[in-house]
Scaffold this motif. Structure first.
Motif, PDB file in Angstrom:
ATOM      1  N   ASP A  60      -3.688  -9.836 -13.496  1.00 43.21           N
ATOM      2  CA  ASP A  60      -2.360 -10.191 -12.996  1.00 43.21           C
ATOM      3  C   ASP A  60      -1.948  -9.165 -11.937  1.00 43.21           C
ATOM      4  OD1 ASP A  60       0.074 -11.478 -12.699  1.00 43.21           O
ATOM      5  OD2 ASP A  60       0.467 -11.620 -14.856  1.00 43.21           O
ATOM      6  N   GLU A  61      -0.751  -9.323 -11.413  1.00 44.44           N
ATOM      7  CA  GLU A  61      -0.263  -8.478 -10.325  1.00 44.44           C
ATOM      8  C   GLU A  61      -0.327  -6.994 -10.664  1.00 44.44           C
ATOM      9  OE1 GLU A  61       3.648 -10.004 -10.201  1.00 44.44           O
ATOM     10  OE2 GLU A  61       3.153 -11.762  -8.996  1.00 44.44           O
ATOM     11  N   ILE A  62      -0.729  -6.175  -9.701  1.00 45.87           N
ATOM     12  CA  ILE A  62      -0.648  -4.714  -9.847  1.00 45.87           C
ATOM     13  C   ILE A  62       0.738  -4.279  -9.398  1.00 45.87           C
ATOM     14  CG2 ILE A  62      -1.478  -2.506  -8.936  1.00 45.87           C
ATOM     15  CD1 ILE A  62      -4.276  -3.629  -8.993  1.00 45.87           C
ATOM     16  N   LEU A  63       1.448  -3.635 -10.294  1.00 44.95           N
ATOM     17  CA  LEU A  63       2.835  -3.266 -10.051  1.00 44.95           C
ATOM     18  C   LEU A  63       2.996  -1.841  -9.562  1.00 44.95           C
ATOM     19  CD1 LEU A  63       4.364  -4.928 -13.238  1.00 44.95           C
ATOM     20  CD2 LEU A  63       4.117  -5.904 -10.958  1.00 44.95           C
ATOM     21  N   ASP A  64       2.034  -0.971  -9.889  1.00 47.41           N
ATOM     22  CA  ASP A  64       2.108   0.413  -9.440  1.00 47.41           C
ATOM     23  C   ASP A  64       0.713   1.026  -9.489  1.00 47.41           C
ATOM     24  OD1 ASP A  64       3.284   2.633  -8.409  1.00 47.41           O
ATOM     25  OD2 ASP A  64       4.562   3.068 -10.136  1.00 47.41           O
ATOM     26  N   SER A  65       0.517   2.070  -8.683  1.00 49.28           N
ATOM     27  CA  SER A  65      -0.763   2.768  -8.669  1.00 49.28           C
ATOM     28  C   SER A  65      -0.539   4.190  -8.170  1.00 49.28           C
ATOM     29  CB  SER A  65      -1.774   2.046  -7.760  1.00 49.28           C
ATOM     30  OG  SER A  65      -1.293   1.983  -6.431  1.00 49.28           O
ATOM     31  N   CYS A  66      -1.458   5.094  -8.532  1.00 50.98           N
ATOM     32  CA  CYS A  66      -1.299   6.488  -8.098  1.00 50.98           C
ATOM     33  C   CYS A  66      -2.628   7.227  -8.197  1.00 50.98           C
ATOM     34  CB  CYS A  66      -0.234   7.212  -8.928  1.00 50.98           C
ATOM     35  SG  CYS A  66      -0.670   7.416 -10.665  1.00 50.98           S
ATOM     36  N   PHE A  67      -2.722   8.320  -7.405  1.00 52.05           N
ATOM     37  CA  PHE A  67      -3.815   9.278  -7.528  1.00 52.05           C
ATOM     38  C   PHE A  67      -3.431  10.358  -8.526  1.00 52.05           C
ATOM     39  CE2 PHE A  67      -4.499   7.900  -3.078  1.00 52.05           C
ATOM     40  CZ  PHE A  67      -5.862   7.690  -3.081  1.00 52.05           C
ATOM     41  N   ASP A  68      -4.442  11.025  -9.116  1.00 50.25           N
ATOM     42  CA  ASP A  68      -4.162  12.314  -9.750  1.00 50.25           C
ATOM     43  C   ASP A  68      -4.124  13.360  -8.637  1.00 50.25           C
ATOM     44  OD1 ASP A  68      -6.822  12.701  -9.081  1.00 50.25           O
ATOM     45  OD2 ASP A  68      -7.366  13.605 -10.982  1.00 50.25           O
ATOM     46  N   TYR A  69      -3.782  14.598  -8.973  1.00 48.61           N
ATOM     47  CA  TYR A  69      -3.591  15.601  -7.933  1.00 48.61           C
ATOM     48  C   TYR A  69      -4.876  16.000  -7.224  1.00 48.61           C
ATOM     49  CZ  TYR A  69       1.360  16.330  -8.742  1.00 48.61           C
ATOM     50  OH  TYR A  69       2.707  16.149  -8.815  1.00 48.61           O
ATOM     51  N   THR A  70      -6.022  15.776  -7.849  1.00 51.72           N
ATOM     52  CA  THR A  70      -7.285  16.122  -7.195  1.00 51.72           C
ATOM     53  C   THR A  70      -7.753  15.028  -6.249  1.00 51.72           C
ATOM     54  OG1 THR A  70      -8.692  15.104  -8.889  1.00 51.72           O
ATOM     55  CG2 THR A  70      -7.987  17.382  -9.257  1.00 51.72           C
ATOM     56  N   GLY A  71      -7.214  13.822  -6.384  1.00 53.58           N
ATOM     57  CA  GLY A  71      -7.674  12.706  -5.579  1.00 53.58           C
ATOM     58  C   GLY A  71      -8.959  12.089  -6.086  1.00 53.58           C
ATOM     59  N   LYS A  72      -9.391  12.502  -7.285  1.00 57.33           N
ATOM     60  CA  LYS A  72     -10.645  11.997  -7.850  1.00 57.33           C
ATOM     61  C   LYS A  72     -10.427  10.771  -8.738  1.00 57.33           C
ATOM     62  CE  LYS A  72     -13.058  15.480  -6.209  1.00 57.33           C
ATOM     63  NZ  LYS A  72     -13.991  15.290  -5.070  1.00 57.33           N
ATOM     64  N   LEU A  73      -9.225  10.651  -9.299  1.00 56.87           N
ATOM     65  CA  LEU A  73      -8.937   9.554 -10.224  1.00 56.87           C
ATOM     66  C   LEU A  73      -7.777   8.724  -9.712  1.00 56.87           C
ATOM     67  CD1 LEU A  73      -9.130  11.468 -13.637  1.00 56.87           C
ATOM     68  CD2 LEU A  73     -10.862   9.942 -12.678  1.00 56.87           C
ATOM     69  N   ILE A  74      -7.782   7.452 -10.079  1.00 61.10           N
ATOM     70  CA  ILE A  74      -6.719   6.515  -9.720  1.00 61.10           C
ATOM     71  C   ILE A  74      -6.266   5.811 -10.984  1.00 61.10           C
ATOM     72  CG2 ILE A  74      -6.244   4.321  -8.531  1.00 61.10           C
ATOM     73  CD1 ILE A  74      -8.334   5.260  -6.430  1.00 61.10           C
ATOM     74  N   ALA A  75      -4.951   5.656 -11.118  1.00 59.04           N
ATOM     75  CA  ALA A  75      -4.402   4.875 -12.241  1.00 59.04           C
ATOM     76  C   ALA A  75      -3.685   3.653 -11.671  1.00 59.04           C
ATOM     77  CB  ALA A  75      -3.429   5.725 -13.052  1.00 59.04           C
ATOM     78  N   THR A  76      -3.816   2.538 -12.379  1.00 55.34           N
ATOM     79  CA  THR A  76      -3.147   1.300 -11.971  1.00 55.34           C
ATOM     80  C   THR A  76      -2.391   0.700 -13.149  1.00 55.34           C
ATOM     81  OG1 THR A  76      -5.153   0.013 -12.467  1.00 55.34           O
ATOM     82  CG2 THR A  76      -4.849   0.718 -10.194  1.00 55.34           C
ATOM     83  N   ALA A  77      -1.248   0.129 -12.868  1.00 60.46           N
ATOM     84  CA  ALA A  77      -0.441  -0.544 -13.895  1.00 60.46           C
ATOM     85  C   ALA A  77      -0.228  -1.983 -13.468  1.00 60.46           C
ATOM     86  CB  ALA A  77       0.901   0.168 -14.060  1.00 60.46           C
ATOM     87  N   SER A  78      -0.415  -2.908 -14.416  1.00 61.29           N
ATOM     88  CA  SER A  78      -0.413  -4.329 -14.053  1.00 61.29           C
ATOM     89  C   SER A  78       0.470  -5.163 -14.985  1.00 61.29           C
ATOM     90  CB  SER A  78      -1.847  -4.860 -14.091  1.00 61.29           C
ATOM     91  OG  SER A  78      -1.885  -6.271 -14.004  1.00 61.29           O
ATOM     92  N   ALA A  79       0.852  -6.299 -14.475  1.00 57.48           N
ATOM     93  CA  ALA A  79       1.601  -7.274 -15.276  1.00 57.48           C
ATOM     94  C   ALA A  79       0.730  -7.895 -16.366  1.00 57.48           C
ATOM     95  CB  ALA A  79       2.179  -8.366 -14.378  1.00 57.48           C
TER      96      ALA A  79
END
Length: 293
Positions: A271-290
């Motif tokens: 479903d739709e991705i509502l938010d996303s972000c990097f960690d401070y190192t730029g190595k990991l990404i988190a995504t939040a979805s409907a």
């Protein structure tokens, strides 16, 4: 920060020295860095040693200073048309920021300074407040529709606002004047953020595109085209080498910030991705979805 050229493009890379202290063996440290970083050639070793020694000298100057946690506060914006400051440890309310005539939808501290707050409202205005007193410094007027996102630049000289009127605006914190209006999107701007050096700003829009602008010129640098639905988030990695965009098309896309080319498309949500972000190192990404994940 290392600055180098690759395929005609200027790039940067960071080396973190978080464990550096005044007794660190600089020669041994530079040898370790050289093993891990091909950019540090033998001809550059002495220059790197000199830079690290300067950092050590700076650390030594502050050996008599004692630092302690003074206060941690957080802010909330509400449909009751106010923003409130709270003491994190006690839960005590410190200030109520009153003055908006509609929903306070977007809020931000001017981190890392933390002495000012910006609030963006459905009343089409943005207000700048003092953390210490709760007084309003400026009211920024000029948008013709609701303000739904805002951000300070890292130097705390500008605040950017994004609006349902399809534009973003940059405002001078000192005098309260409008600096630039960023025009070019054909639908609402719902996400914006500066890079860490403060010379670029990124805007994400319901027109399915993301645009990178020069914060010192107000001019478009390039537009990221690839998503097939509304943008929900757009931000730089900490070292400014990558851009992450999330979309209602159920994907995130990763872009090279130097040339605007897509380097990866992240799929898997239902479903739709509502938010996303990097960690401070730029190595990991988190995504939040409907889709609940």
């Amino acid at each position: 920060m290392l600055e180098y050229e690759k395929s005609g493009q200027l790039k940067t890379k960071s080396i973190d020295l978080l464990d550096l202290h005044t007794s660190t063996d600089v020669n041994a440290l530079v040898e370790e860095i050289q093993k891990a970083e091909p950019l540090i050639t033998a001809s550059r070793a002495d220059q790197v040693k000199l830079l690290i020694q300067r950092l050590q000298n700076k650390l030594g100057q502050y050996s008599n200073h004692k630092f302690y946690l003074f206060k941690v506060i957080f802010i909330t914006g509400s449909y009751d048309r106010t923003c409130k400051l709270w003491d994190t440890a006690s839960g005590e309310e410190l200030h109520t920021l009153e003055g908006h005539r509609n929903v306070v939808y977007a809020i931000a501290f001017n981190n890392p300074y933390g002495d000012k707050i910006a609030t963006g409202s459905f009343d089409k205005t943005c207000k700048l407040w003092s953390v210490e007193t709760g007084n309003c410094y400026h009211t920024f007027r000029g948008h013709t529709a609701e303000i739904v996102c805002l951000s300070f630049n890292p130097q705390s000289t500008l605040v950017a606002t994004g609006s349902m009127d399809t534009t973003a605006k940059l405002w001078d914190i000192q005098n309260g004047e409008e600096v630039f209006t960023l025009t070019g999107h054909s639908a609402e701007i719902i996400s914006l953020s500066f890079n860490t050096s403060g010379n670029r700003i990124i805007t994400g829009s319901f027109d399915h595109t993301v645009t990178v602008w020069g914060a010192d010129t107000g001019r478009k640098v390039y537009t990221l085209i690839g998503h097939c639905a509304e943008i929900s988030s757009a931000l730089f990695s900490w070292d400014c080498s990558l851009i992450l965009t999330g979309s209602m098309d159920k994907t995130c896309m990763l872009w090279d910030a130097t040339n605007g080319k897509c380097v990866a498309t992240l799929t898997g949500h239902d479903d739709e991705i509502l938010d996303s972000c990097f960690d401070y190192t730029g190595k990991l990404i988190a995504t939040a979805s409907a889709d609940g994940r």
